[in-house]
Design an enzyme around this catalytic site. Structure first.
Site, mmCIF file in Angstrom:
data_model
loop_
_atom_site.group_PDB
_atom_site.id
_atom_site.type_symbol
_atom_site.label_atom_id
_atom_site.label_comp_id
_atom_site.label_asym_id
_atom_site.label_seq_id
_atom_site.Cartn_x
_atom_site.Cartn_y
_atom_site.Cartn_z
ATOM 1 N N GLY A 1 0.842 -1.188 0.000
ATOM 2 C CA GLY A 1 0.000 0.000 0.000
ATOM 3 C C GLY A 1 0.877 1.237 0.000
ATOM 4 O O GLY A 1 2.017 1.197 0.468
ATOM 5 N N GLN B 1 3.145 9.910 0.847
ATOM 6 C CA GLN B 1 4.393 9.142 0.852
ATOM 7 C C GLN B 1 5.227 9.387 -0.406
ATOM 8 O O GLN B 1 6.380 8.977 -0.471
ATOM 9 C CB GLN B 1 4.109 7.649 1.006
ATOM 10 C CG GLN B 1 3.574 7.297 2.374
ATOM 11 C CD GLN B 1 3.356 5.818 2.492
ATOM 12 O OE1 GLN B 1 2.323 5.295 2.097
ATOM 13 N NE2 GLN B 1 4.360 5.123 3.014
ATOM 14 N N CYS C 1 6.474 0.164 7.026
ATOM 15 C CA CYS C 1 6.007 1.332 6.293
ATOM 16 C C CYS C 1 7.114 1.766 5.338
ATOM 17 O O CYS C 1 8.274 1.869 5.737
ATOM 18 C CB CYS C 1 5.665 2.465 7.260
ATOM 19 S SG CYS C 1 5.095 3.963 6.447
ATOM 20 N N LEU C 2 6.736 2.026 4.084
ATOM 21 C CA LEU C 2 7.724 2.459 3.100
ATOM 22 C C LEU C 2 8.420 3.748 3.525
ATOM 23 O O LEU C 2 9.582 3.975 3.189
ATOM 24 C CB LEU C 2 7.067 2.652 1.729
ATOM 25 C CG LEU C 2 6.521 1.394 1.063
ATOM 26 C CD1 LEU C 2 5.826 1.755 -0.251
ATOM 27 C CD2 LEU C 2 7.612 0.364 0.834
ATOM 28 N N HIS D 1 -3.980 1.601 7.707
ATOM 29 C CA HIS D 1 -2.633 2.187 7.729
ATOM 30 C C HIS D 1 -2.529 3.326 6.718
ATOM 31 O O HIS D 1 -2.050 4.420 7.040
ATOM 32 C CB HIS D 1 -1.610 1.088 7.413
ATOM 33 C CG HIS D 1 -0.192 1.543 7.338
ATOM 34 N ND1 HIS D 1 0.740 1.223 8.300
ATOM 35 C CD2 HIS D 1 0.470 2.290 6.420
ATOM 36 C CE1 HIS D 1 1.914 1.752 7.977
ATOM 37 N NE2 HIS D 1 1.778 2.409 6.822
ATOM 38 N N GLU D 2 -2.985 3.095 5.492
ATOM 39 C CA GLU D 2 -2.859 4.119 4.444
ATOM 40 C C GLU D 2 -3.763 5.319 4.714
ATOM 41 O O GLU D 2 -3.380 6.462 4.458
ATOM 42 C CB GLU D 2 -3.129 3.515 3.066
ATOM 43 C CG GLU D 2 -2.182 2.395 2.667
ATOM 44 C CD GLU D 2 -0.703 2.703 2.816
ATOM 45 O OE1 GLU D 2 -0.299 3.883 2.728
ATOM 46 O OE2 GLU D 2 0.077 1.758 3.036
ATOM 47 N N HIS E 1 -2.132 7.663 6.982
ATOM 48 C CA HIS E 1 -1.212 8.575 6.289
ATOM 49 C C HIS E 1 -1.935 9.826 5.789
ATOM 50 O O HIS E 1 -1.390 10.924 5.857
ATOM 51 C CB HIS E 1 -0.539 7.883 5.098
ATOM 52 C CG HIS E 1 0.671 7.099 5.459
ATOM 53 N ND1 HIS E 1 1.798 7.666 6.008
ATOM 54 C CD2 HIS E 1 0.942 5.767 5.332
ATOM 55 C CE1 HIS E 1 2.708 6.726 6.208
ATOM 56 N NE2 HIS E 1 2.213 5.566 5.812
#
Length: 179
Positions: free
Chosen positions: A44, A49, A92-93, A134-135, A138
């Site tokens: 995701g 991000q 997480c990226l 999670h996304e 963000h």
């Protein structure tokens, strides 16, 4: 190619603005986001991000090199969650090199628009349910540091500093922080 914004970049703490539903530029942006997500072995990715403060996410929890089917969610809204909270490790990226325990509801329902401007709802548990939550975090300026269980926060900060010093890249989660 888009670059993954990494913590502590202030973009990640920004509450994102809604997208204009049906905006044709979202097709290109979401395709670039998906490419960035796959290139970094993510499941995701949210627009902040990649440095864009718009309410747009791309998820694909089942992909492999031969099968890619990203779901693009424009202006996603968490409508409901239910079930006894579950603590699981998340990476997480934008916080490369680490993973941390995060408590989330096991089920999530999200309302969103697709790229054609049609409204949909998606309901899921497991990895997809967790990924959606999670996304969307963000999009609300909430990072892994705020999401992790409080007892692991100091450890996560320390582990992340160590991972950055070692040159961790997005998609890597070598250091797992425990409760």
């Amino acid at each position: 190619m888009l670059k993954v914004v990494q913590s502590p970049d202030p973009t990640l703490r920004t509450v994102c603005e809604p997208c204009v539903v049906g905006d044709k530029s979202l097709r290109r942006l979401s395709a670039q986001m998906a490419s960035t997500m796959y290139r970094n072995n993510g499941v995701g990715i949210a627009a902040p991000q990649v440095g864009v403060t718009k309410r747009l996410i791309v998820v694909d929890c089942d992909w492999d090199e031969s099968q890619r089917d990203p779901i693009v969610l424009v202006n996603p809204e968490l409508v409901d969650t239910w079930g006894d909270p579950v603590v699981e490790s998340e990476g997480c990226l934008s916080v490369p090199g680490v993973s941390a325990p995060v408590e989330r509801a096991p089920w999530a329902r999200v309302r969103y628009y697709d790229l054609d401007g049609e409204q949909w709802e998606i309901e899921s548990d497991g990895l997809l349910g967790r990924c959606l939550q999670h996304e969307i975090d963000h999009l609300n300026g909430i990072t892994l540091f705020e999401s992790c269980v409080p007892s692991a926060r100091v450890q996560l900060l320390s582990a992340y500093e160590r991972a950055r010093a070692e040159g961790a890249l997005p998609g890597q989660t070598a250091i797992e922080v425990a409760v």
